[in-house]
Design an enzyme around this catalytic site. Structure first.
Site, PDB file in Angstrom:
ATOM      1  N   HIS A  40       3.768   7.169  -4.626  1.00 43.02           N
ATOM      2  CA  HIS A  40       3.256   6.011  -3.900  1.00 43.02           C
ATOM      3  C   HIS A  40       3.727   6.028  -2.444  1.00 43.02           C
ATOM      4  CE1 HIS A  40       3.441   1.407  -3.299  1.00 43.02           C
ATOM      5  NE2 HIS A  40       2.164   1.711  -3.373  1.00 43.02           N
ATOM      6  N   GLU A  53      -0.427   8.930  -3.057  1.00 40.81           N
ATOM      7  CA  GLU A  53      -1.219   7.791  -2.576  1.00 40.81           C
ATOM      8  C   GLU A  53      -0.781   7.458  -1.161  1.00 40.81           C
ATOM      9  OE1 GLU A  53      -1.831   3.284  -2.065  1.00 40.81           O
ATOM     10  OE2 GLU A  53      -0.006   4.453  -1.931  1.00 40.81           O
ATOM     11  N   ASP A 113      -1.927   4.720   2.418  1.00 43.14           N
ATOM     12  CA  ASP A 113      -2.700   3.566   2.884  1.00 43.14           C
ATOM     13  C   ASP A 113      -3.283   3.900   4.253  1.00 43.14           C
ATOM     14  OD1 ASP A 113      -1.729   1.599   0.777  1.00 43.14           O
ATOM     15  OD2 ASP A 113       0.160   2.298   1.649  1.00 43.14           O
ATOM     16  N   HIS A 163       0.880   1.091   5.854  1.00 39.83           N
ATOM     17  CA  HIS A 163       0.580   0.079   4.841  1.00 39.83           C
ATOM     18  C   HIS A 163       0.322  -1.315   5.428  1.00 39.83           C
ATOM     19  CE1 HIS A 163       1.600  -3.085   1.918  1.00 39.83           C
ATOM     20  NE2 HIS A 163       0.992  -2.308   1.054  1.00 39.83           N
ATOM     21  N   GLU A 193      -6.087   4.838  -0.017  1.00 44.14           N
ATOM     22  CA  GLU A 193      -6.325   3.397  -0.139  1.00 44.14           C
ATOM     23  C   GLU A 193      -6.744   2.831   1.215  1.00 44.14           C
ATOM     24  OE1 GLU A 193      -3.169   0.792  -1.574  1.00 44.14           O
ATOM     25  OE2 GLU A 193      -4.399  -0.937  -0.984  1.00 44.14           O
TER      26      GLU A 193
HETATM   27  O1  G3P Z   1      -2.538   1.956  -5.098  1.00 45.72           O
HETATM   28  C1  G3P Z   1      -1.521   1.155  -5.556  1.00 45.72           C
HETATM   29  C2  G3P Z   1      -0.818   0.380  -4.478  1.00 45.72           C
HETATM   30  O2  G3P Z   1      -0.638   1.193  -3.349  1.00 45.72           O
HETATM   31  C3  G3P Z   1      -1.533  -0.884  -4.095  1.00 45.72           C
HETATM   32  O3  G3P Z   1      -0.738  -1.769  -3.418  1.00 45.72           O
HETATM   33  O4  G3P Z   1       0.279  -2.830  -1.493  1.00 45.72           O
HETATM   34  O5  G3P Z   1       1.337  -0.799  -2.422  1.00 45.72           O
HETATM   35  O6  G3P Z   1      -0.799  -0.642  -1.163  1.00 45.72           O
HETATM   36  P1  G3P Z   1       0.050  -1.484  -2.062  1.00 45.72           P
HETATM   37 MG    MG Z   2      -1.341   1.420  -1.334  1.00 44.39          MG
END
Ligand code: G3P
Ligand code: MG
Length: 235
Positions: A6, A33, A35, A48, A108
Site C-alpha cells: 500500500h 498500490e 495514489d 495521497h 488509485e
Molecule cells: O486502495 C486501498 C486504499 O489505498 C484506499 O484508501 O485512503 O489509503 O488511498 P487510501
Molecule cells: Mg490509495
C-alpha cells in the site's frame, strides 16, 4: 491471496515515493498500490492527500501547484532524515519502474474536484500509453464511480476496481456499470453475505488496509483475493 504493498513499502519508507516502491519490489512484492492526482498544469503525480502539507515540506493543494514546483518539494524528510531528497514522483516514473520489474500496479485516482475528473483520466491514460507498460499489469481504482465509468469508456482494456469503505446495497449494479474486475473494500465492514454475492457475480475482492496477519484469517473463508497492506514483510 495476493499481497499488495500500500503506497509502496510505506511502513519502511515515505509513502508513494520511488524509494518506497523500490523497497517493495526488493522485498518481493508482486503488486503495489499508489495514489494519483494531477498538478495544476496537468501532470499526473503520486501523492495521497489533496494537500502537500503532511508528506512534504511545502504547503497548499496539489491541484493548485505546477509540477515543477511540486518536484522541488522534499517528500522524504517528514518520514525520516534518511529519506531527505525523495520527491513526489510522476506517474510516468512509477510506470517505468513497474515496467522494468514486471509487477502489478493498482493506480488509485484521487479526485478532489469533479471538474478535474476528465483531465485526470485523460492525462493518466496518455502517460500509460507513452510508458508502453502492458495493460494487464495495471488496474484502476477509485472511490469515485464517475471516474471509473469514464475510464471504461476511454481505456476499456485496463481493469477497474470500485473502492468502497462500506459496500452499498446497489453494489452489483455499480459493478456491472463499470464492467468491474474487482472491489477494493475496507476489511472491517465486509460481511459474509456481501462477499458471497460479489464472488458469485465473478468479481475479485481486495481488502485494505490490513497490517496484522491475524486479521486475514476471518477473510480466508470469504475467498478474499488480495490484501492491501503497509507491511507486506509481515505476510
Ligand atoms: O486502495 C486501498 C486504499 O489505498 C484506499 O484508501 O485512503 O489509503 O488511498 P487510501
Ligand atoms: Mg490509495
Amino acid at each position: 491471496m495476493l499481497i499488495t504493498a500500500h503506497r509502496g513499502l510505506s511502513s519502511v519508507a515515505p509513502e508513494n515515493t520511488l524509494i518506497a516502491i523500490q523497497k517493495a519490489i526488493e522485498l518481493g512484492a508482486k503488486s503495489v498500490e499508489i495514489d494519483v492526482q494531477i498538478s495544476r498544469d496537468g501532470v499526473p503525480v503520486v501523492i495521497h492527500d489533496f494537500t502537500v502539507n503532511r508528506c512534504t515540506n511545502g504547503r497548499g493543494l496539489v491541484q493548485d501547484i505546477d509540477y515543477q514546483d511540486l518536484a522541488r518539494l522534499d517528500a522524504g524528510l517528514w518520514f525520516s532524515d534518511e529519506y531527505e531528497n525523495e520527491h513526489i514522483p510522476t506517474l510516468a516514473a512509477v510506470l517505468a519502474l513497474i515496467k522494468k520489474h514486471g509487477i502489478a500496479l493498482n493506480i488509485e485516482l484521487k479526485i478532489q474536484n469533479e471538474v478535474h475528473i476528465l483531465a485526470l483520466c485523460e492525462q493518466v491514460i496518455a502517460v500509460i500509453e507513452a510508458s508502453k507498460v502492458t495493460t494487464g499489469q495495471l488496474v484502476f481504482s477509485s472511490f469515485q464511480h464517475q471516474a471509473l465509468l469514464l475510464l471504461k469508456r476511454l481505456k476499456p482494456s485496463i481493469r477497474r476496481s470500485q473502492l468502497w469503505e462500506k459496500i452499498p446495497d446497489n453494489a452489483l449494479k455499480m459493478l456491472e456499470d463499470i464492467y468491474a474486475f474487482s472491489i477494493n473494500c475496507d476489511y472491517r465492514f465486509l460481511k459474509k453475505e456481501q462477499a458471497i454475492k460479489i464472488k458469485q457475480a465473478g468479481y475479485q475482492i481486495h481488502c485494505y488496509t490490513i497490517n496484522d496477519p491475524a486479521l486475514i484469517e476471518p477473510l480466508r473463508p470469504l475467498h478474499v483475493d488480495n490484501i492491501i497492506t503497509d507491511w507486506p514483510q509481515r505476510f
